[in-house]
Design a protein around this motif. Structure first.
Motif, PDB file in Angstrom:
ATOM      1  N   LEU A  28      27.135   2.448 -43.519  1.00  0.00           N
ATOM      2  CA  LEU A  28      27.116   3.714 -44.263  1.00  0.00           C
ATOM      3  C   LEU A  28      26.354   3.552 -45.575  1.00  0.00           C
ATOM      4  O   LEU A  28      25.503   4.390 -45.919  1.00  0.00           O
ATOM      5  CB  LEU A  28      28.564   4.134 -44.545  1.00  0.00           C
ATOM      6  CG  LEU A  28      28.815   5.594 -44.901  1.00  0.00           C
ATOM      7  CD1 LEU A  28      28.535   6.488 -43.702  1.00  0.00           C
ATOM      8  CD2 LEU A  28      30.246   5.767 -45.369  1.00  0.00           C
ATOM      9  N   VAL A  29      26.632   2.463 -46.288  1.00  0.00           N
ATOM     10  CA  VAL A  29      25.959   2.229 -47.576  1.00  0.00           C
ATOM     11  C   VAL A  29      24.462   2.011 -47.362  1.00  0.00           C
ATOM     12  O   VAL A  29      23.621   2.576 -48.079  1.00  0.00           O
ATOM     13  CB  VAL A  29      26.588   1.013 -48.287  1.00  0.00           C
ATOM     14  CG1 VAL A  29      25.796   0.663 -49.539  1.00  0.00           C
ATOM     15  CG2 VAL A  29      28.044   1.301 -48.657  1.00  0.00           C
ATOM     16  N   VAL A  30      24.107   1.201 -46.353  1.00  0.00           N
ATOM     17  CA  VAL A  30      22.685   0.920 -46.103  1.00  0.00           C
ATOM     18  C   VAL A  30      21.935   2.189 -45.709  1.00  0.00           C
ATOM     19  O   VAL A  30      20.844   2.472 -46.238  1.00  0.00           O
ATOM     20  CB  VAL A  30      22.552  -0.155 -44.991  1.00  0.00           C
ATOM     21  CG1 VAL A  30      21.093  -0.285 -44.548  1.00  0.00           C
ATOM     22  CG2 VAL A  30      23.062  -1.500 -45.491  1.00  0.00           C
ATOM     23  N   SER A  31      22.522   2.995 -44.814  1.00  0.00           N
ATOM     24  CA  SER A  31      21.814   4.207 -44.362  1.00  0.00           C
ATOM     25  C   SER A  31      21.670   5.224 -45.490  1.00  0.00           C
ATOM     26  O   SER A  31      20.766   6.068 -45.453  1.00  0.00           O
ATOM     27  CB  SER A  31      22.548   4.837 -43.172  1.00  0.00           C
ATOM     28  OG  SER A  31      23.844   5.243 -43.547  1.00  0.00           O
ATOM     29  N   SER A  32      22.551   5.162 -46.517  1.00  0.00           N
ATOM     30  CA  SER A  32      22.426   6.112 -47.626  1.00  0.00           C
ATOM     31  C   SER A  32      21.195   5.812 -48.486  1.00  0.00           C
ATOM     32  O   SER A  32      20.749   6.679 -49.238  1.00  0.00           O
ATOM     33  CB  SER A  32      23.692   6.076 -48.490  1.00  0.00           C
ATOM     34  OG  SER A  32      23.776   4.849 -49.211  1.00  0.00           O
ATOM     35  N   PHE A  33      20.646   4.604 -48.365  1.00  0.00           N
ATOM     36  CA  PHE A  33      19.451   4.231 -49.149  1.00  0.00           C
ATOM     37  C   PHE A  33      18.180   4.260 -48.304  1.00  0.00           C
ATOM     38  O   PHE A  33      17.146   3.760 -48.742  1.00  0.00           O
ATOM     39  CB  PHE A  33      19.626   2.829 -49.745  1.00  0.00           C
ATOM     40  CG  PHE A  33      20.624   2.773 -50.862  1.00  0.00           C
ATOM     41  CD1 PHE A  33      20.285   3.224 -52.129  1.00  0.00           C
ATOM     42  CD2 PHE A  33      21.905   2.300 -50.646  1.00  0.00           C
ATOM     43  CE1 PHE A  33      21.209   3.193 -53.170  1.00  0.00           C
ATOM     44  CE2 PHE A  33      22.827   2.257 -51.673  1.00  0.00           C
ATOM     45  CZ  PHE A  33      22.486   2.709 -52.933  1.00  0.00           C
ATOM     46  N   LEU A  34      18.244   4.825 -47.105  1.00  0.00           N
ATOM     47  CA  LEU A  34      17.065   4.905 -46.240  1.00  0.00           C
ATOM     48  C   LEU A  34      16.377   6.260 -46.388  1.00  0.00           C
ATOM     49  O   LEU A  34      16.970   7.221 -46.902  1.00  0.00           O
ATOM     50  CB  LEU A  34      17.478   4.677 -44.782  1.00  0.00           C
ATOM     51  CG  LEU A  34      18.060   3.294 -44.462  1.00  0.00           C
ATOM     52  CD1 LEU A  34      18.436   3.213 -42.989  1.00  0.00           C
ATOM     53  CD2 LEU A  34      17.079   2.174 -44.815  1.00  0.00           C
ATOM     54  N   GLY A  35      15.152   6.324 -45.901  1.00  0.00           N
ATOM     55  CA  GLY A  35      14.405   7.574 -45.935  1.00  0.00           C
ATOM     56  C   GLY A  35      14.885   8.544 -44.876  1.00  0.00           C
ATOM     57  O   GLY A  35      15.545   8.164 -43.896  1.00  0.00           O
ATOM     58  N   GLN A  36      14.558   9.833 -45.065  1.00  0.00           N
ATOM     59  CA  GLN A  36      15.025  10.874 -44.156  1.00  0.00           C
ATOM     60  C   GLN A  36      13.947  11.232 -43.137  1.00  0.00           C
ATOM     61  O   GLN A  36      12.776  11.333 -43.483  1.00  0.00           O
ATOM     62  CB  GLN A  36      15.425  12.113 -44.951  1.00  0.00           C
ATOM     63  CG  GLN A  36      16.527  11.837 -45.958  1.00  0.00           C
ATOM     64  CD  GLN A  36      16.733  12.982 -46.917  1.00  0.00           C
ATOM     65  OE1 GLN A  36      16.118  14.034 -46.777  1.00  0.00           O
ATOM     66  NE2 GLN A  36      17.584  12.780 -47.900  1.00  0.00           N
ATOM     67  N   ASP A  37      14.390  11.438 -41.894  1.00  0.00           N
ATOM     68  CA  ASP A  37      13.482  11.845 -40.824  1.00  0.00           C
ATOM     69  C   ASP A  37      14.289  12.619 -39.779  1.00  0.00           C
ATOM     70  O   ASP A  37      15.089  12.025 -39.043  1.00  0.00           O
ATOM     71  CB  ASP A  37      12.826  10.630 -40.183  1.00  0.00           C
ATOM     72  CG  ASP A  37      11.789  11.029 -39.139  1.00  0.00           C
ATOM     73  OD1 ASP A  37      11.629  12.246 -38.899  1.00  0.00           O
ATOM     74  OD2 ASP A  37      11.138  10.141 -38.570  1.00  0.00           O
ATOM     75  N   PRO A  38      14.125  13.952 -39.709  1.00  0.00           N
ATOM     76  CA  PRO A  38      14.909  14.763 -38.770  1.00  0.00           C
ATOM     77  C   PRO A  38      14.730  14.361 -37.315  1.00  0.00           C
ATOM     78  O   PRO A  38      15.618  14.592 -36.484  1.00  0.00           O
ATOM     79  CB  PRO A  38      14.393  16.191 -39.013  1.00  0.00           C
ATOM     80  CG  PRO A  38      13.786  16.156 -40.366  1.00  0.00           C
ATOM     81  CD  PRO A  38      13.237  14.769 -40.542  1.00  0.00           C
ATOM     82  N   GLU A  39      13.585  13.756 -36.984  1.00  0.00           N
ATOM     83  CA  GLU A  39      13.345  13.390 -35.593  1.00  0.00           C
ATOM     84  C   GLU A  39      14.069  12.101 -35.211  1.00  0.00           C
ATOM     85  O   GLU A  39      14.509  11.943 -34.068  1.00  0.00           O
ATOM     86  CB  GLU A  39      11.837  13.207 -35.365  1.00  0.00           C
ATOM     87  CG  GLU A  39      11.023  14.464 -35.595  1.00  0.00           C
ATOM     88  CD  GLU A  39      11.419  15.579 -34.644  1.00  0.00           C
ATOM     89  OE1 GLU A  39      11.796  15.273 -33.508  1.00  0.00           O
ATOM     90  OE2 GLU A  39      11.351  16.751 -35.068  1.00  0.00           O
ATOM     91  N   ALA A  40      14.166  11.162 -36.170  1.00  0.00           N
ATOM     92  CA  ALA A  40      14.753   9.856 -35.860  1.00  0.00           C
ATOM     93  C   ALA A  40      16.003   9.559 -36.693  1.00  0.00           C
ATOM     94  O   ALA A  40      16.418   8.418 -36.800  1.00  0.00           O
ATOM     95  CB  ALA A  40      13.721   8.765 -36.092  1.00  0.00           C
ATOM     96  N   PHE A  41      16.612  10.598 -37.271  1.00  0.00           N
ATOM     97  CA  PHE A  41      17.811  10.479 -38.116  1.00  0.00           C
ATOM     98  C   PHE A  41      17.511   9.808 -39.455  1.00  0.00           C
ATOM     99  O   PHE A  41      17.995  10.230 -40.480  1.00  0.00           O
ATOM    100  CB  PHE A  41      18.933   9.728 -37.401  1.00  0.00           C
ATOM    101  CG  PHE A  41      19.343  10.344 -36.102  1.00  0.00           C
ATOM    102  CD1 PHE A  41      19.935  11.602 -36.082  1.00  0.00           C
ATOM    103  CD2 PHE A  41      19.133   9.696 -34.898  1.00  0.00           C
ATOM    104  CE1 PHE A  41      20.316  12.189 -34.895  1.00  0.00           C
ATOM    105  CE2 PHE A  41      19.507  10.277 -33.707  1.00  0.00           C
ATOM    106  CZ  PHE A  41      20.092  11.523 -33.696  1.00  0.00           C
ATOM    107  N   PHE A  42      16.728   8.723 -39.463  1.00  0.00           N
ATOM    108  CA  PHE A  42      16.338   8.055 -40.702  1.00  0.00           C
ATOM    109  C   PHE A  42      15.123   7.176 -40.410  1.00  0.00           C
ATOM    110  O   PHE A  42      14.783   6.911 -39.251  1.00  0.00           O
ATOM    111  CB  PHE A  42      17.484   7.206 -41.276  1.00  0.00           C
ATOM    112  CG  PHE A  42      17.988   6.157 -40.323  1.00  0.00           C
ATOM    113  CD1 PHE A  42      17.352   4.933 -40.209  1.00  0.00           C
ATOM    114  CD2 PHE A  42      19.111   6.405 -39.542  1.00  0.00           C
ATOM    115  CE1 PHE A  42      17.815   3.964 -39.337  1.00  0.00           C
ATOM    116  CE2 PHE A  42      19.582   5.441 -38.664  1.00  0.00           C
ATOM    117  CZ  PHE A  42      18.930   4.225 -38.552  1.00  0.00           C
TER     118      PHE A  42
END
Length: 283
Positions: A28-42
């Protein structure tokens, strides 16, 4: 043999905590610092965009509304739960057990089912409006559903036991002779409550407030079923970002913000308990 069994049990419990507690939290913490992409979730790119979005006026409004509704719900639960727990703690053992069983009975039913039951009570043609119309108190049905009032009533109904149980656990150990001593020394009702009862029951009050306030902000289905699409809580925001908007970083960042808030409240609770323990051991 005993040492090997103990090590095996500790290893199993440790593995369980790591697999279902630590690992999901890290993801959860790692994914909160990733970029956003509606097609691939992140996308695998470090970014603070999710945390910047949290201070967007639209999201900030949802956060503030959640805090407001959670505070009102906590206050309502405290006002009703405090005297309820006090009176229950003063009952004899058999009556106390009966009251606690009655308090726990709603937990036998899923909270989602109970929320649907509240809809049937608060609806335009529900039980409450029918009763008020038949008694002549109102001329036409009152609109209760899809309002803040309905959301607060639903949250209050679901969370009241979580306020009463910590208060009861604290008040059950309360030495009632202190109240009698205060009265013998001439203290009135308010003075006895302010100087004796409230300070000694404060840890239970704080524990109950934490147990009501934090989960209240995440009960998204209560806001959806009783408040409609416009009465969003933080839980609805997380639900929408993960399942509808496919914006996992923002959903994760919102969850992390909630976890930080809960951690700070628990730290404050621990600090208060430590201060009270020092005061009780002071000469």
């Amino acid at each position: 043999m005993k040492s090997r069994t103990r090590s095996l049990i500790i290893a199993l419990i440790g593995s369980w905590l790591v697999l279902f507690g630590v690992l999901p939290l890290l993801l959860l913490v790692v994914s909160s610092f990733l970029g956003q992409d509606p097609e691939a979730f992140f996308v695998l790119r470090l970014s603070l965009d999710a945390y910047r979005q949290l201070i967007d006026p639209g999201y900030l409004e949802v956060l503030l509304r959640s805090v407001r509704l959670a505070l009102i719900t906590t206050a309502c639960c405290l006002v009703i739960g405090y005297p309820f727990a006090w009176l229950t703690a003063r009952l004899d053992r058999r009556s106390r057990l009966l009251v606690l069983i009655l308090l726990m009975i709603p937990f036998w039913t899923n909270s989602l089912v109970r929320t649907y039951a509240i809809r049937m009570v608060l609806g335009t043609q529900g039980l409450l409006n029918t009763l008020l119309l038949q008694t002549g108190l109102i001329d036409q049905p009152i609109r209760l559903l899809y309002t803040d009032t309905a959301v607060i009533l639903g949250l209050f109904y679901l969370m009241l036991p979580f306020m009463i149980l910590p208060l009861y656990a604290n008040m059950e150990k309360f030495d009632y002779r202190l109240v009698e001593a205060a009265r013998d020394l001439g203290a009135g009702f308010l003075a006895t409550f302010r100087r004796v009862v409230w300070p000694l029951t404060w840890p239970g009050v704080l524990a109950g407030c934490i147990m009501v306030f934090v989960p209240t902000m995440g009960l998204f289905y209560v806001a959806s079923l009783l408040g409609g699409a416009r009465q969003l809580l933080v839980g609805n925001l997380i639900h929408q970002q993960f399942l509808n908007a496919r914006n996992w970083p923002l959903g994760s960042a919102t969850s992390v913000a909630l976890i930080i808030m809960m951690t700070l409240m628990l730290a404050a609770y621990g600090l208060v308990l430590r201060k009270l323990a020092k005061r009780s051991h002071a000469p």
